[in-house]
Write a protein that holds these residues in place. Structure first.
Motif, PDB file in Angstrom:
ATOM      1  N   ILE A   1       0.839  -1.205   0.000  1.00 10.57           N
ATOM      2  CA  ILE A   1       0.000   0.000   0.000  1.00 10.57           C
ATOM      3  C   ILE A   1       0.877   1.260   0.000  1.00 10.57           C
ATOM      4  N   THR A   2       1.942   1.244   0.803  1.00 11.38           N
ATOM      5  CA  THR A   2       2.879   2.373   0.827  1.00 11.38           C
ATOM      6  C   THR A   2       3.521   2.578  -0.539  1.00 11.38           C
ATOM      7  N   LEU A   3       3.907   1.445  -1.137  1.00 10.00           N
ATOM      8  CA  LEU A   3       4.493   1.519  -2.469  1.00 10.00           C
ATOM      9  C   LEU A   3       3.483   2.071  -3.479  1.00 10.00           C
ATOM     10  N   ALA A   4       2.210   1.690  -3.309  1.00 13.42           N
ATOM     11  CA  ALA A   4       1.165   2.180  -4.210  1.00 13.42           C
ATOM     12  C   ALA A   4       1.016   3.700  -4.105  1.00 13.42           C
ATOM     13  N   PHE A   5       1.081   4.223  -2.881  1.00 15.42           N
ATOM     14  CA  PHE A   5       1.000   5.678  -2.703  1.00 15.42           C
ATOM     15  C   PHE A   5       2.193   6.371  -3.357  1.00 15.42           C
ATOM     16  N   LEU A   6       3.372   5.767  -3.246  1.00 22.58           N
ATOM     17  CA  LEU A   6       4.553   6.349  -3.877  1.00 22.58           C
ATOM     18  C   LEU A   6       4.420   6.353  -5.396  1.00 22.58           C
TER      19      LEU A   6
END
Length: 502
Positions: A92-97
């Motif tokens: 999810i963090t990677l998706a936001f990035l």
């Protein structure tokens, strides 16, 4: 960003936020939001047009849709597709990035519509091919190749909703590709300028409000493009001028003729010509830094202006281009086309930026049919300037605000060459590269010192106050005191020298 682009980013961002929210993360409707964003993609492409800056968000949405399809098929949307909390949160963090990265290009390289011109007329635009059969093309190998010019014309027009609006560059992206390759940015970098809308209407009828209109010929920068100052051209056309911008063949990004033929410039060949005298010029510049005697510096600058034979040859070619185009406009004024009797060739001005400014100086010295001229931050190369001739026509020099001692010497040399009404101005917070349209399209470049901090919209207002009013005074004969009026409104424009003339 444009409206549908904003909506697409908004829905995509909302999707990720809701997926992380305890209250909504397992709600079925959240899994269908990416499908809504995906449904808007073909609408955005149809209405607003394709541009590569949106490709990352399209791919991102496709990834969300794929994940949600698996989620719904395998877990019915009620449970996480990935049960491991750490792995899930990392993704999810990677998706936001990734969302943030996909957001960068559309924001930093936006599709910006040009500001509305301030005059009472609509603006038309058309392009013509002009072949000078009396001049051989000296910058190609073919012995039977004649000087072949593209001339793009902006003019006061009768416009309505049925008249198509022109894009900044051609819709096929030919000019954008040529410009990108020349700038070593990849063939796609400038392609979005092909969907930038202008205020010009393609091939519209010339306005019948006046019997005829004064003419201004424009010469582009060194290896530039003849649309580089479209905002200025539209402003002038909306105020009752016909602006003919020359594409100086070979020494240009490229010429896209009305029949679709594209002839690219040859930067490698032109650069090779200039390398011939580079050592001599470097030595002269070095001598300037080694002396404090201003008179010696002035003489060295004069030598720099004449030592480069290729600069002088290019300027001479450009001047002959301008004179030939003016000759052709005289013919065009009598041929029954859209400009029949609409060109007031007793009131002709010439202007240009950078190398085009040098062309304006030299052409004013070479042909007195040019009744007024403007040099926008250009050094004065050419045999005419080196001669004893003087510029008797009204003339204005506009310099950038990053003026140094050399620029001051050059500016004074130009001003001293004038005997008619003349003006020398400097615009603060500008560099040489502020005097065209690109600072509006690429504001981010300012961070890398490509141009000064002057706001590009304010730059158009300065052009309106000084360039337009200068031509109003000396081509239309209007009783305007543009220096007094504009100086109060634009304190960031310095009036260095004024010669009221005889």
């Amino acid at each position: 960003m444009r409206l549908i682009e904003i909506v697409i980013f908004g829905i995509t961002s909302l999707t990720l936020i809701l997926k992380c929210h305890p209250k909504f993360k397992k709600n079925t409707f959240v899994y269908y939001l990416p499908f809504l964003a995906g449904a808007l993609i073909p609408i955005q492409l149809l209405v607003e047009g394709y541009r590569w800056q949106m490709v990352p968000i399209f791919i991102f949405i496709g990834g969300l849709i794929t994940v949600d399809i698996f989620q719904i098929m395998r877990r019915g949307g009620k449970e996480y597709l990935i049960s491991h909390k750490f792995v899930r949160n990392t993704l999810i963090t990677l998706a936001f990035l990734l969302l943030l990265i996909s957001f960068i290009f559309p924001v930093l390289l936006p599709v910006v519509d040009l500001p509305d011109p301030g005059g009472p007329y609509g603006v038309g635009k058309t392009s013509l091919r002009m072949i000078d059969s009396a001049r051989q093309e000296i910058y190609t190998a073919e012995t039977d190749d004649h000087r072949n010019l593209l001339v793009t014309i902006w003019y006061p027009a009768q416009t309505d909703k049925e008249t198509p609006v022109c894009t900044y560059w051609d819709k096929k992206g030919i000019i954008g590709k040529a410009y990108s390759i020349n700038a070593d940015m990849g063939s796609f970098w400038y392609s979005h300028l092909s969907i930038v809308k202008t205020n010009s209407h393609c091939d519209a009828a010339v306005s019948s409000a006046e019997n005829s209109y004064p003419v201004i010929i424009y010469s582009h920068s060194f290896y530039g493009h003849n649309t580089e100052n479209t905002m200025l051209f539209e402003e002038l056309a909306s105020n009752g001028y016909i602006v003919a911008s020359i594409s100086h063949s070979i020494e240009t990004i490229g010429s896209l003729y009305p029949d679709g033929e594209f002839v690219p410039g040859d930067y490698a060949y032109i650069s090779e010509l200039f390398d011939t005298h580079s050592d001599i010029e470097e030595n002269l510049y070095a001598e300037i830094t080694q002396t404090d005697d201003i008179n010696v510096k002035i003489e060295l600058v004069k030598e720099i202006l004449v030592v480069d034979e290729e600069s002088n040859n290019l300027i001479e070619t450009r001047v002959q281009d301008a004179i030939f185009v003016l000759d052709q406009l005289e013919i065009l004024n009598q041929t029954g086309g859209i400009f029949d009797s609409k060109l007031n060739l007793d009131r002709v001005g010439i202007m240009g930026w950078s190398f085009g400014g040098a062309t304006a100086i030299e052409a004013s010295l070479a042909d007195d049919r040019f009744k007024a001229g403007i040099d926008i931050d250009g050094w004065p190369y050419g045999e005419q300037f080196a001669s004893e001739k003087t510029i008797s026509q009204p003339f204005m020099l506009i310099q950038s605000g990053d003026e140094d001692e050399l620029e001051d010497i050059v500016g004074q040399l130009i001003f001293e060459k004038t005997t008619g009404p003349s003006y020398r101005l400097a615009v603060e917070n500008t560099q040489h590269t502020n005097f065209w349209d690109f600072p509006l399209f690429f504001r981010i470049y300012q961070r890398f010192d490509y141009w000064g901090s002057m706001d590009p919209i304010r730059m158009t207002e300065i052009n309106k106050a000084f360039i337009l009013e200068f031509f109003n005074k000396y081509l239309k004969g209007m009783d305007v005191d543009f220096l007094t009026d504009a100086s109060e409104q634009f304190p960031d424009v310095s009036i260095i020298s004024v010669n009221p003339g005889s």
